[in-house]
Scaffold this motif. Structure first.
Motif, short mmCIF file in Angstrom:
data_model
loop_
_atom_site.label_atom_id
_atom_site.label_comp_id
_atom_site.label_asym_id
_atom_site.label_seq_id
_atom_site.Cartn_x
_atom_site.Cartn_y
_atom_site.Cartn_z
N LEU A 56 -8.15 -2.40 47.49
CA LEU A 56 -9.35 -2.11 46.68
C LEU A 56 -9.38 -3.11 45.39
N TYR A 57 -10.16 -3.03 44.59
CA TYR A 57 -10.38 -3.93 43.37
C TYR A 57 -9.87 -2.75 42.33
N ILE A 58 -9.32 -3.35 41.00
CA ILE A 58 -9.02 -2.50 40.19
C ILE A 58 -9.17 -3.05 38.71
N ASP A 59 -9.70 -2.35 37.74
CA ASP A 59 -9.81 -2.95 36.42
C ASP A 59 -9.02 -1.69 35.59
N TRP A 60 -8.03 -2.34 34.86
CA TRP A 60 -6.84 -1.62 34.35
C TRP A 60 -6.78 -1.70 32.79
N PHE A 61 -6.91 -0.65 32.18
CA PHE A 61 -6.92 -1.17 30.66
C PHE A 61 -5.58 -0.10 30.31
N GLN A 114 6.79 -7.25 23.70
CA GLN A 114 6.66 -6.23 23.13
C GLN A 114 5.70 -6.13 21.84
N GLN A 115 5.24 -7.37 21.66
CA GLN A 115 4.11 -7.40 20.37
C GLN A 115 2.80 -7.08 20.82
N LEU A 116 2.66 -6.80 22.37
CA LEU A 116 1.35 -6.35 22.89
C LEU A 116 1.11 -4.95 22.88
N ASP A 117 0.22 -4.41 22.18
CA ASP A 117 0.12 -2.96 22.01
C ASP A 117 -1.15 -2.47 22.85
N GLN A 118 -1.77 -3.53 23.44
CA GLN A 118 -2.65 -3.07 24.43
C GLN A 118 -3.07 -4.35 25.24
N TRP A 119 -3.64 -4.14 26.72
CA TRP A 119 -3.78 -5.15 27.71
C TRP A 119 -4.85 -4.69 28.73
N LYS A 129 -2.36 -8.59 43.13
CA LYS A 129 -2.96 -9.87 42.46
C LYS A 129 -3.90 -9.83 41.37
N VAL A 130 -3.40 -10.34 40.43
CA VAL A 130 -4.30 -10.30 39.20
C VAL A 130 -5.01 -11.68 39.08
N SER A 131 -6.27 -11.29 38.85
CA SER A 131 -7.25 -12.41 38.62
C SER A 131 -7.48 -12.83 37.06
N GLU A 132 -7.49 -11.62 36.34
CA GLU A 132 -7.80 -11.97 34.84
C GLU A 132 -6.79 -11.01 34.09
N TRP A 133 -6.18 -11.59 33.00
CA TRP A 133 -5.56 -11.03 31.89
C TRP A 133 -6.43 -11.07 30.69
N LYS A 134 -6.28 -9.81 30.01
CA LYS A 134 -6.73 -9.94 28.46
C LYS A 134 -5.73 -9.16 27.58
N PHE A 135 -5.61 -9.64 26.41
CA PHE A 135 -4.94 -8.92 25.16
C PHE A 135 -5.12 -9.78 23.91
N VAL A 183 -1.09 -16.78 29.09
CA VAL A 183 -2.26 -16.19 28.48
C VAL A 183 -2.09 -15.86 26.97
N ASN A 184 -2.84 -16.73 26.23
CA ASN A 184 -2.67 -16.70 24.86
C ASN A 184 -1.28 -16.88 24.46
N GLY A 185 -0.87 -17.88 25.26
CA GLY A 185 0.55 -18.33 24.89
C GLY A 185 1.79 -17.25 25.38
N ILE A 186 1.51 -16.40 26.01
CA ILE A 186 2.44 -15.21 26.59
C ILE A 186 2.48 -15.33 28.22
N TYR A 187 3.66 -15.57 28.77
CA TYR A 187 3.75 -15.61 30.15
C TYR A 187 3.90 -14.10 30.61
#
Length: 210
Positions: free
Chosen positions: A66-71, A42-47, A204-210, A183-187
């Protein structure tokens, strides 16, 4: 079906996923373990995530990849669909009460939300609002038959949402969330599998960012 669903699925990663042993799941876990994980999410306001998505049309016995880039944020949702050889196939953007899809010929399509445009343009009926939460492993009040994977950390034990059923887009969806990694301490999960009567989605996620 439009050009997106003409992309040929490269299925090696699907085969690899099916060969991974199923983790141990639990139906009864401590509320503190569930709350500990959910409070972090819940602390993540965007990813943002990048990965491969496979869609199975169970009515036609077809599958498409297909490949997806999702924000995602509270104000903005964007999805970029692409192919490694053809580049960008379509771009989808949703803001409050408004959505726009631009295809690879620069044609523009408009709707009230992303789900409406995916159905209108690609004939895919996916519960996008639900997916924005599910891909992270967030638990929603309407989920039932929930199961969890237990993850010990230095400070506490976390219960990671792994299985559930839920009604969305007028269909009953069965979900499996797997391959949790920090990812940054959050599973967060790196393998998401959703199945309904007419559609199945594997991500199948290859990269997470937040």
């Amino acid at each position: 079906m439009k050009r997106l669903l003409l992309v040929v699925l490269t299925s090696s990663w699907l085969v690899a996923c099916s060969s991974v042993p199923e983790p141990t799941t639990h139906t009864t876990v401590a509320a503190a373990a569930i709350n500990g994980q959910q409070q972090q999410l819940q602390q993540l306001d965007q990813w943002r995530l990048r990965g491969q998505m496979a869609l199975f049309d169970l009515r036609q016995d077809d599958r498409h990849g297909l490949y997806i880039d999702w924000f995602y944020s509270a104000e903005l949702l964007t999805m970029r669909f692409s192919h490694p050889l053809r580049g960008t196939i379509a771009r989808l953007e949703q803001r409050k009460g408004y959505a726009e899809l631009i295809d690879d010929d620069d044609n523009r399509y408009y709707g009230r939300n992303a789900q409406e445009l995916l159905l209108k343009y690609f004939n895919i009926d996916l519960p996008v609002d639900m997916l924005n939460s599910v891909v992270m492993g967030k638990q929603l009040p309407t989920m039932a038959e929930t199961k969890y994977q237990l993850q010990a950390t230095d400070t506490q034990q976390l219960a990671l949402l792994s299985d559930f059923v839920m009604v969305a887009a007028d269909q009953l969806w069965n979900a499996q969330l797997r391959q949790y990694q920090p990812v940054n301490g959050i599973y967060v999960p790196h393998s998401i599998d959703l199945t309904a009567q007419t559609w199945r989605l594997k991500l199948k996620v290859s990269e997470w960012k937040f």
